[in-house]
Design an enzyme around this catalytic site. Structure first.
Site, PDB file in Angstrom:
ATOM      1  N   ASP A 109      -3.609  -8.069 -16.916  1.00  0.00           N
ATOM      2  CA  ASP A 109      -2.499  -7.120 -17.016  1.00  0.00           C
ATOM      3  C   ASP A 109      -1.374  -7.422 -16.036  1.00  0.00           C
ATOM      4  OD1 ASP A 109      -3.935  -5.871 -18.965  1.00  0.00           O
ATOM      5  OD2 ASP A 109      -4.320  -4.027 -17.847  1.00  0.00           O
ATOM      6  N   ASP A 127       4.730  10.852  -2.734  1.00  0.00           N
ATOM      7  CA  ASP A 127       4.943   9.481  -2.268  1.00  0.00           C
ATOM      8  C   ASP A 127       6.130   8.815  -2.961  1.00  0.00           C
ATOM      9  OD1 ASP A 127       2.955   9.406  -0.363  1.00  0.00           O
ATOM     10  OD2 ASP A 127       1.413   8.707  -1.753  1.00  0.00           O
ATOM     11  N   TYR A 157      -1.287   1.576  -5.705  1.00  0.00           N
ATOM     12  CA  TYR A 157      -1.710   0.917  -6.948  1.00  0.00           C
ATOM     13  C   TYR A 157      -2.716  -0.199  -6.669  1.00  0.00           C
ATOM     14  CZ  TYR A 157      -0.997  -1.024 -11.686  1.00  0.00           C
ATOM     15  OH  TYR A 157      -1.163  -1.477 -12.968  1.00  0.00           O
ATOM     16  N   SER A 158      -2.507  -0.919  -5.589  1.00  0.00           N
ATOM     17  CA  SER A 158      -3.404  -2.019  -5.248  1.00  0.00           C
ATOM     18  C   SER A 158      -4.847  -1.545  -5.101  1.00  0.00           C
ATOM     19  CB  SER A 158      -2.934  -2.691  -3.949  1.00  0.00           C
ATOM     20  OG  SER A 158      -3.843  -3.686  -3.529  1.00  0.00           O
TER      21      SER A 158
END
Length: 287
Positions: free
Chosen positions: A175, A72, A188-189
């Site tokens: 974070d 990706d 990532y979400s």
């Protein structure tokens, strides 16, 4: 469609075996192919002498399609260059998840479908990301997956305020926060607790990362919104911005990251008759 650019990731495609197989299939199908590295490689990277590598910037103007070999990250890297030239992109997965790839390395024979015109092109929403410092634009980029504002490597909390069209939508200490497209919702979400969103849904997903405020929840905003993120007054240090996993930009107090739907769209070539949910089930079982 006649002229193709093949962009292999030399760190993924060992001895360029997948590239070589694809080149043979595509040449037999009547295509003209050029091989270009998608990024600069280390000097100690041993490139084969029997493959001619052209410069990507010189070949993009004459190409009809870019075929990307890698994971990706490689596809994301190439998506910007291809999109800016209006070129469609086809991904061949040689990575782990390869969520955006259309083919696995074992499915190269399906490349012959290109010559028969048996393909379709899906458009994917992108985000336009700018950073304002004292009302001046100091950074501008586009992304297919996400823009991430984080605390960096230091073990501390960053306090961020997120606004939608200038109205406070979220204030979180933790974070950081991820602003993603539907395409990026499975990256990532998702790991940070965000939802899976269909690529056709033109939404902007706002996902806090390890928030210390239990009231902070993911927000799925309309693609018509302008999202702005900045550090609050109780933030003591810098935050950091990364777009599609690229190099980080250090943000100072008072900087504003402004994110909206881009006018550009990534065009992905589809050869399989698989639905989005087929891909989700297949990839997550694989992972």
């Amino acid at each position: 469609m006649k002229n193709l650019i093949l962009t292999p990731n030399p760190y993924r495609d060992k001895n360029f075996q997948t590239l070589r197989s694809a080149m043979q299939i595509l040449k037999e199908a009547g295509f003209q192919v050029k091989v270009c590295l998608p990024f600069e490689v280390d000097h100690n990277c041993d490139l084969p002498r029997d493959i001619h590598f052209s410069r990507l910037d010189r070949e993009l103007g004459n190409a009809d399609l870019v075929i990307c070999f890698g994971g990706d990250g490689t596809i994301l890297h190439m998506a910007k260059a291809a999109t800016k030239r209006g070129l469609p992109l086809l991904g061949v997965n040689i990575g782990t998840m390869g969520f955006m790839a259309e083919l696995e390395s074992t499915e190269l024979e399906k490349l012959r479908l290109l010559a028969a015109g048996k393909y379709r092109i899906d458009s994917r929403m992108m985000l336009d990301v700018i950073v304002l410092r004292d009302r001046e634009i100091i950074f501008h980029d586009i992304c297919l997956n996400d823009a991430v504002i984080t605390k960096g490597a230091v073990a501390r909390i960053v306090h961020l305020a997120v606004k939608c069209d200038g109205v406070q939508a979220m204030e979180c200490g933790g974070d950081g926060v991820i602003i993603s497209t539907p395409t990026g919702s499975t990256a990532y979400s998702l790991s940070a607790g965000g939802p899976i969103v269909e690529p056709e849904a033109e939404s902007i997903i706002i996902t806090p990362i390890c928030s210390h405020d239990v009231a902070s929840r993911c927000i799925v905003a309309s693609g018509k919104r302008v999202i702005s993120v900045g550090m609050t007054s109780n933030s003591r240090r810098n935050a950091y911005l990364s777009v599609d996993g690229g190099k980080t930009l250090r943000l100072n107090m008072g900087d504003v990251v402004s994110i909206k739907k881009s006018k550009l769209e990534t065009r992905l070539v589809r050869l399989n008759d698989r639905s989005f949910y087929d891909v989700v089930n297949m990839k997550f079982r694989k992972g």
